[in-house]
Design an enzyme around this catalytic site. Structure first.
Site, mmCIF file in Angstrom:
data_model
loop_
_atom_site.group_PDB
_atom_site.id
_atom_site.type_symbol
_atom_site.label_atom_id
_atom_site.label_comp_id
_atom_site.label_asym_id
_atom_site.label_seq_id
_atom_site.Cartn_x
_atom_site.Cartn_y
_atom_site.Cartn_z
ATOM 1 N N ASN A 9 -36.275 22.747 75.065
ATOM 2 C CA ASN A 9 -37.471 22.547 74.242
ATOM 3 C C ASN A 9 -38.419 23.707 74.534
ATOM 4 O O ASN A 9 -39.058 23.734 75.584
ATOM 5 C CB ASN A 9 -38.110 21.197 74.609
ATOM 6 N N TRP A 10 -38.454 24.664 73.617
ATOM 7 C CA TRP A 10 -39.263 25.858 73.861
ATOM 8 C C TRP A 10 -40.755 25.578 73.741
ATOM 9 O O TRP A 10 -41.576 26.429 74.088
ATOM 10 C CB TRP A 10 -38.868 26.973 72.870
ATOM 11 N N LYS A 11 -41.095 24.431 73.181
ATOM 12 C CA LYS A 11 -42.519 24.089 72.941
ATOM 13 C C LYS A 11 -43.165 25.208 72.125
ATOM 14 O O LYS A 11 -42.494 25.841 71.315
ATOM 15 C CB LYS A 11 -43.234 23.786 74.256
ATOM 16 N N HIS A 95 -42.017 13.355 71.595
ATOM 17 C CA HIS A 95 -42.288 13.988 72.888
ATOM 18 C C HIS A 95 -43.656 13.518 73.392
ATOM 19 O O HIS A 95 -44.567 13.290 72.599
ATOM 20 C CB HIS A 95 -42.272 15.519 72.739
ATOM 21 N N GLU A 97 -46.013 15.045 74.571
ATOM 22 C CA GLU A 97 -47.137 15.884 74.103
ATOM 23 C C GLU A 97 -47.535 15.498 72.685
ATOM 24 O O GLU A 97 -48.714 15.566 72.323
ATOM 25 C CB GLU A 97 -46.742 17.369 74.215
ATOM 26 N N GLU A 167 -38.447 11.090 79.901
ATOM 27 C CA GLU A 167 -39.273 12.163 80.444
ATOM 28 C C GLU A 167 -40.543 11.560 81.048
ATOM 29 O O GLU A 167 -41.518 11.305 80.329
ATOM 30 C CB GLU A 167 -39.678 13.140 79.331
ATOM 31 N N GLY A 173 -43.731 19.774 83.334
ATOM 32 C CA GLY A 173 -44.481 21.004 83.556
ATOM 33 C C GLY A 173 -45.282 21.017 84.847
ATOM 34 O O GLY A 173 -46.117 21.891 85.066
ATOM 35 N N SER A 212 -39.399 18.988 84.618
ATOM 36 C CA SER A 212 -39.205 19.946 85.706
ATOM 37 C C SER A 212 -37.764 20.049 86.189
ATOM 38 O O SER A 212 -37.507 20.185 87.387
ATOM 39 C CB SER A 212 -40.157 19.637 86.876
ATOM 40 N N GLY A 233 -37.784 22.064 79.544
ATOM 41 C CA GLY A 233 -38.918 22.824 79.024
ATOM 42 C C GLY A 233 -38.933 24.236 79.591
ATOM 43 O O GLY A 233 -38.205 25.127 79.152
ATOM 44 N N GLY A 234 -39.750 24.459 80.597
ATOM 45 C CA GLY A 234 -39.975 25.796 81.150
ATOM 46 C C GLY A 234 -38.703 26.569 81.466
ATOM 47 O O GLY A 234 -38.580 27.759 81.142
HETATM 48 P P1 13P Z 1 -40.575 21.046 81.838
HETATM 49 O O1 13P Z 1 -39.086 21.203 82.019
HETATM 50 O O2 13P Z 1 -41.306 22.330 81.646
HETATM 51 O O3 13P Z 1 -41.170 20.150 82.848
HETATM 52 O O4 13P Z 1 -40.740 20.270 80.420
HETATM 53 C C1 13P Z 1 -40.007 19.138 80.192
HETATM 54 C C2 13P Z 1 -40.170 18.761 78.773
HETATM 55 O O5 13P Z 1 -41.231 18.360 78.354
HETATM 56 C C3 13P Z 1 -39.012 18.932 77.884
HETATM 57 O O6 13P Z 1 -39.230 18.323 76.656
#
Ligand code: 13P
Length: 251
Positions: A9-11, A95, A97, A167, A173, A212, A233-234
């Site tokens: 997920n590149w966000k 998600h 967010e 999640e 994050g 994470s 994510g990251g």
């Molecule tokens: P991180 O891996 O950066 O914690 O993000 C997880 C995430 O929200 C994937 O959708």
């Protein structure tokens, strides 16, 4: 029995140059086609470019969100048909967010999961509790509530094609990861609740962990009985890290 899946997920990150480098880097590391489904979910505007670069690599492309309506006067929304038209196979739904920053309720998330499934996209449906909810002992209540809305509104029949991503919000994050046992406990609960509706579908449904996940903690998480891969994510923004996590899913 359940093929592991690792989705990035590149966000709201990326550019044409960055996507070019990242997609090439992932493709270069996937030459032997591991028995892991690999998905990238870039921002909408980068979908066509990523789709093109994914050709012949085995990498699938997904959206990060979709509108709950079919088409029409919904400024800023992107419909399921549009994602399909551009070669997406997956879409992330609900998600945390989207839930916390954009007010998506359990009902909205469930409606999106339903539309995605009806149209033939595979929804990756995110659920998970906040730190406050976990510390208050409410993890099970929250996850059950989120899942119930999906089962009531989108229906059991979306499984096993649809995926669930657990999640925990406090792990996203932050560098804090749920321990292997903490994650497994919730994954088992999710599978149990799916099984109460449809035992066969529950056995075949892939439940991803997100929050994470890094190359050095992925193997422990993925070794758990009910963890079938990750939503990353990251670490999905660096080809080597993403490949390391894919490698952990195949072993
Ligand atoms: P991180 O891996 O950066 O914690 O993000 C997880 C995430 O929200 C994937 O959708």
């Amino acid at each position: 029995m359940r093929t592991p899946l690792v989705a990035g997920n590149w966000k709201m990150n990326g550019s044409r140059t960055m996507a070019d480098t990242l997609m090439a880097g992932i493709a270069a590391g996937l030459t032997d086609r591991p028995n892991v489904d690999v998905v990238v979910c870039p921002p909408f505007v980068l979908v066509p470019q990523c789709r093109e670069q994914a050709n012949g690599t085995g990498i699938s492309v997904g959206g990060q969100n979709l509108g709950s309506q079919e088409s029409g006067a919904f400024t800023g929304e992107v419909a399921a048909d549009m994602l399909l038209d551009f070669g997406c196979e997956y879409v992330i739904v609900g998600h945390s967010e989207r839930r916390t920053l954009y007010g998506e309720t359990d009902e909205v998330v469930a409606a999106k999961a339903r539309v995605a499934s009806e149209k033939g996209l595979v929804p990756i449906i995110c659920i998970g509790e906040t730190l406050e909810e976990r510390e208050g002992g409410n993890t099970e209540v929250v996850v059950t509530r989120q899942l119930s809305a999906i089962l009531e509104i989108a229906g059991t029949a979306i499984f096993p094609q649809a995926l669930i991503a657990y999640e925990p919000v406090w792990a996203i994050g932050t560098g804090l990861t749920a321990s292997d046992a903490q994650a497994q406990e919730v994954h088992a609960l999710v599978r149990e609740q799916l099984a109460a509706q449809d035992a066969q579908a529950a056995l075949a449904t892939r439940i991803l962990y997100g929050g994470s996940v890094k190359p050095d903690n992925a193997a422990g998480l993925f070794a758990q009985a009910d963890i079938d891969g990750g939503l990353i994510g990251g670490a999905s923004l660096k080809a080597q890290d993403f490949l390391g996590i894919i490698g952990a899913a195949r072993s």
